[in-house]
Design a protein around this motif. Structure first.
Motif, PDB file in Angstrom:
ATOM      1  N   ASP A   3      -2.708   8.940   1.516  1.00 33.37           N
ATOM      2  CA  ASP A   3      -1.704   7.941   1.685  1.00 33.37           C
ATOM      3  C   ASP A   3      -1.760   7.767   3.303  1.00 33.37           C
ATOM      4  OD1 ASP A   3      -0.564   7.940  -0.911  1.00 33.37           O
ATOM      5  OD2 ASP A   3       1.188   9.033  -0.432  1.00 33.37           O
ATOM      6  N   ASP A   4      -2.012   8.567   4.101  1.00 31.88           N
ATOM      7  CA  ASP A   4      -2.048   8.526   5.460  1.00 31.88           C
ATOM      8  C   ASP A   4      -3.221   7.367   6.045  1.00 31.88           C
ATOM      9  OD1 ASP A   4      -4.104  10.431   5.006  1.00 31.88           O
ATOM     10  OD2 ASP A   4      -3.226  11.895   6.593  1.00 31.88           O
ATOM     11  N   THR A   5      -4.031   7.070   5.037  1.00 28.72           N
ATOM     12  CA  THR A   5      -5.281   6.228   5.477  1.00 28.72           C
ATOM     13  C   THR A   5      -4.693   5.114   6.011  1.00 28.72           C
ATOM     14  OG1 THR A   5      -6.747   7.110   3.650  1.00 28.72           O
ATOM     15  CG2 THR A   5      -7.225   4.971   4.584  1.00 28.72           C
ATOM     16  N   LYS A   6      -5.097   4.790   7.242  1.00 29.12           N
ATOM     17  CA  LYS A   6      -4.624   3.413   7.755  1.00 29.12           C
ATOM     18  C   LYS A   6      -5.435   2.156   7.206  1.00 29.12           C
ATOM     19  CE  LYS A   6      -4.396   5.802  12.309  1.00 29.12           C
ATOM     20  NZ  LYS A   6      -5.197   7.027  11.915  1.00 29.12           N
ATOM     21  N   ILE A   7      -4.554   1.011   7.284  1.00 25.84           N
ATOM     22  CA  ILE A   7      -5.001  -0.243   6.563  1.00 25.84           C
ATOM     23  C   ILE A   7      -5.257  -1.218   7.973  1.00 25.84           C
ATOM     24  CG2 ILE A   7      -4.716  -1.970   4.997  1.00 25.84           C
ATOM     25  CD1 ILE A   7      -5.635   0.515   3.745  1.00 25.84           C
ATOM     26  N   HIS A   8      -6.314  -2.003   7.921  1.00 26.21           N
ATOM     27  CA  HIS A   8      -6.582  -2.869   9.092  1.00 26.21           C
ATOM     28  C   HIS A   8      -6.958  -4.113   8.351  1.00 26.21           C
ATOM     29  CE1 HIS A   8      -6.421   0.521  11.965  1.00 26.21           C
ATOM     30  NE2 HIS A   8      -7.268   1.119  11.429  1.00 26.21           N
ATOM     31  N   PRO A   9      -6.046  -5.024   8.334  1.00 22.38           N
ATOM     32  CA  PRO A   9      -6.339  -6.385   7.775  1.00 22.38           C
ATOM     33  C   PRO A   9      -6.786  -7.365   8.415  1.00 22.38           C
ATOM     34  CG  PRO A   9      -3.838  -6.251   8.438  1.00 22.38           C
ATOM     35  CD  PRO A   9      -4.612  -4.895   8.940  1.00 22.38           C
ATOM     36  N   GLY A  10      -7.148  -8.556   7.563  1.00 22.11           N
ATOM     37  CA  GLY A  10      -7.957  -9.677   8.313  1.00 22.11           C
ATOM     38  C   GLY A  10      -6.937 -10.569   9.222  1.00 22.11           C
ATOM     39  N   HIS A  11      -5.483 -10.409   8.957  1.00 21.49           N
ATOM     40  CA  HIS A  11      -4.616 -11.330   9.485  1.00 21.49           C
ATOM     41  C   HIS A  11      -3.288  -9.901   9.786  1.00 21.49           C
ATOM     42  CE1 HIS A  11      -6.382 -14.976   8.997  1.00 21.49           C
ATOM     43  NE2 HIS A  11      -6.917 -14.508   7.909  1.00 21.49           N
ATOM     44  N   GLY A  12      -2.710 -10.448  11.037  1.00 20.17           N
ATOM     45  CA  GLY A  12      -1.484  -9.378  11.041  1.00 20.17           C
ATOM     46  C   GLY A  12      -1.623  -8.072  11.555  1.00 20.17           C
ATOM     47  N   ALA A  68       0.395   4.722   2.491  1.00 21.04           N
ATOM     48  CA  ALA A  68       1.764   5.285   2.098  1.00 21.04           C
ATOM     49  C   ALA A  68       2.768   4.005   2.418  1.00 21.04           C
ATOM     50  CB  ALA A  68       2.285   6.316   3.073  1.00 21.04           C
ATOM     51  N   PHE A  69       2.768   3.353   3.329  1.00 20.52           N
ATOM     52  CA  PHE A  69       3.854   2.492   3.633  1.00 20.52           C
ATOM     53  C   PHE A  69       3.632   1.240   2.632  1.00 20.52           C
ATOM     54  CE2 PHE A  69       5.562  -1.436   5.745  1.00 20.52           C
ATOM     55  CZ  PHE A  69       6.571  -0.863   6.005  1.00 20.52           C
ATOM     56  N   GLU A  70       2.576   0.806   2.530  1.00 17.98           N
ATOM     57  CA  GLU A  70       2.573  -0.396   1.437  1.00 17.98           C
ATOM     58  C   GLU A  70       2.847  -0.007  -0.161  1.00 17.98           C
ATOM     59  OE1 GLU A  70       1.816  -3.280   2.590  1.00 17.98           O
ATOM     60  OE2 GLU A  70       1.854  -2.228   4.440  1.00 17.98           O
ATOM     61  N   LYS A  71       2.463   1.343  -0.537  1.00 18.00           N
ATOM     62  CA  LYS A  71       2.913   1.640  -1.619  1.00 18.00           C
ATOM     63  C   LYS A  71       4.558   1.923  -1.857  1.00 18.00           C
ATOM     64  CE  LYS A  71      -0.782   5.045  -3.065  1.00 18.00           C
ATOM     65  NZ  LYS A  71      -1.072   6.485  -3.305  1.00 18.00           N
ATOM     66  N   GLU A  72       5.214   1.949  -0.730  1.00 17.04           N
ATOM     67  CA  GLU A  72       6.596   2.250  -0.697  1.00 17.04           C
ATOM     68  C   GLU A  72       7.388   0.690  -0.483  1.00 17.04           C
ATOM     69  OE1 GLU A  72       7.502   5.310   1.978  1.00 17.04           O
ATOM     70  OE2 GLU A  72       6.245   6.770   1.005  1.00 17.04           O
ATOM     71  N   ASN A  73       6.606   0.178   0.152  1.00 15.68           N
ATOM     72  CA  ASN A  73       7.379  -1.209   0.781  1.00 15.68           C
ATOM     73  C   ASN A  73       6.950  -2.590   0.340  1.00 15.68           C
ATOM     74  OD1 ASN A  73       9.475   0.124   2.536  1.00 15.68           O
ATOM     75  ND2 ASN A  73       7.529   1.231   3.045  1.00 15.68           N
ATOM     76  N   ASN A  74       5.567  -2.716  -0.008  1.00 17.92           N
ATOM     77  CA  ASN A  74       5.146  -3.995  -0.038  1.00 17.92           C
ATOM     78  C   ASN A  74       5.498  -4.712  -1.543  1.00 17.92           C
ATOM     79  OD1 ASN A  74       3.451  -6.141  -0.961  1.00 17.92           O
ATOM     80  ND2 ASN A  74       1.993  -5.370   0.406  1.00 17.92           N
ATOM     81  N   PRO A  75       6.483  -5.531  -1.479  1.00 16.77           N
ATOM     82  CA  PRO A  75       6.987  -6.257  -2.456  1.00 16.77           C
ATOM     83  C   PRO A  75       6.240  -6.584  -3.804  1.00 16.77           C
ATOM     84  CG  PRO A  75       6.818  -7.770  -0.774  1.00 16.77           C
ATOM     85  CD  PRO A  75       6.454  -6.500  -0.257  1.00 16.77           C
TER      86      PRO A  75
END
Length: 201
Positions: free
Chosen positions: A176-185, A191-198
């Motif tokens: 869950d603590d793995t950082k995600i680095h996207p192509g934009h933004g 963890a954050f995306e599991k809990e908050n990404n709509p």
């Protein structure tokens, strides 16, 4: 590993300079040769050993030819890029620019490569050749997973269900603590995306 995000180009896409304490490293998505990427590399005297592509949509590869020649390095991409990288309908360059992408090595799903033990993870859905890369506790997700969003799936080769499956079964399997680095933004975490990404809760 140190991660430096640099946003450049008409689509405000993210390039990542990833390097170790000895100032050796690599580029992920040479988005645009506007000056900021090369200035950061030169100022910090970073030795770039190769370039990775998360996918071959034009906004992520506009600087590929420039940086490949400037740095004299090889380019890695998904094996699924082989037949579509220079197709203007798949790289979305039709009517915008002419691309001649030169890729040296094609990666298979799960392949671990380089001295940095990078893991290549096929994550299709946004594009046929979407590839995420795991380096230590960081995942570079391209346009598959964003902070509080997901990539578009309405481009040629895109598929919404495939995209959701890629995120849940290929990315969310890591800590869950793995950082995600996207192509934009902005960057985020699993963890954050599991809990908050709509799109994913």
């Amino acid at each position: 590993m140190h991660v430096r995000k640099i946003t450049e180009g008409p689509m405000m896409a993210n390039c990542y300079v990833v390097y170790d304490d000895n100032k050796n490293g690599f580029l992920i998505d040479p988005v645009y040769p506007g000056g900021k990427i090369e200035n950061y590399i030169d100022k910090n005297k970073i030795n770039i050993g190769f370039i990775l592509l998360t996918h071959t949509h034009f906004d992520h590869v506009l600087g590929l030819d420039y940086f490949k020649n400037k740095l004299n390095v090889k380019v890695y991409a998904s094996e699924d890029s082989k037949d579509i990288a220079n197709d203007p309908d798949y790289n979305l360059s039709r009517g915008y620019c002419d691309l001649d992408l030169k890729i040296d090595f094609y990666l298979k799903d799960g392949e671990v490569f380089s001295e940095y033990k990078i893991k290549a993870i096929k994550t299709p859905g946004h594009s046929l050749d979407s590839m995420s890369y795991k380096v230590e506790d960081d995942i570079f997700s391209g346009d598959t997973l964003f902070n509080l969003s997901i990539g578009r799936s309405d481009f040629p080769g895109g598929n919404f269900n495939t995209l959701i499956n890629s995120i849940k079964n290929k990315i969310f399997i890591y800590d869950d603590d793995t950082k995600i680095h996207p192509g934009h933004g902005e960057s985020t975490s699993i963890a954050f995306e599991k809990e908050n990404n709509p799109f994913l809760i």
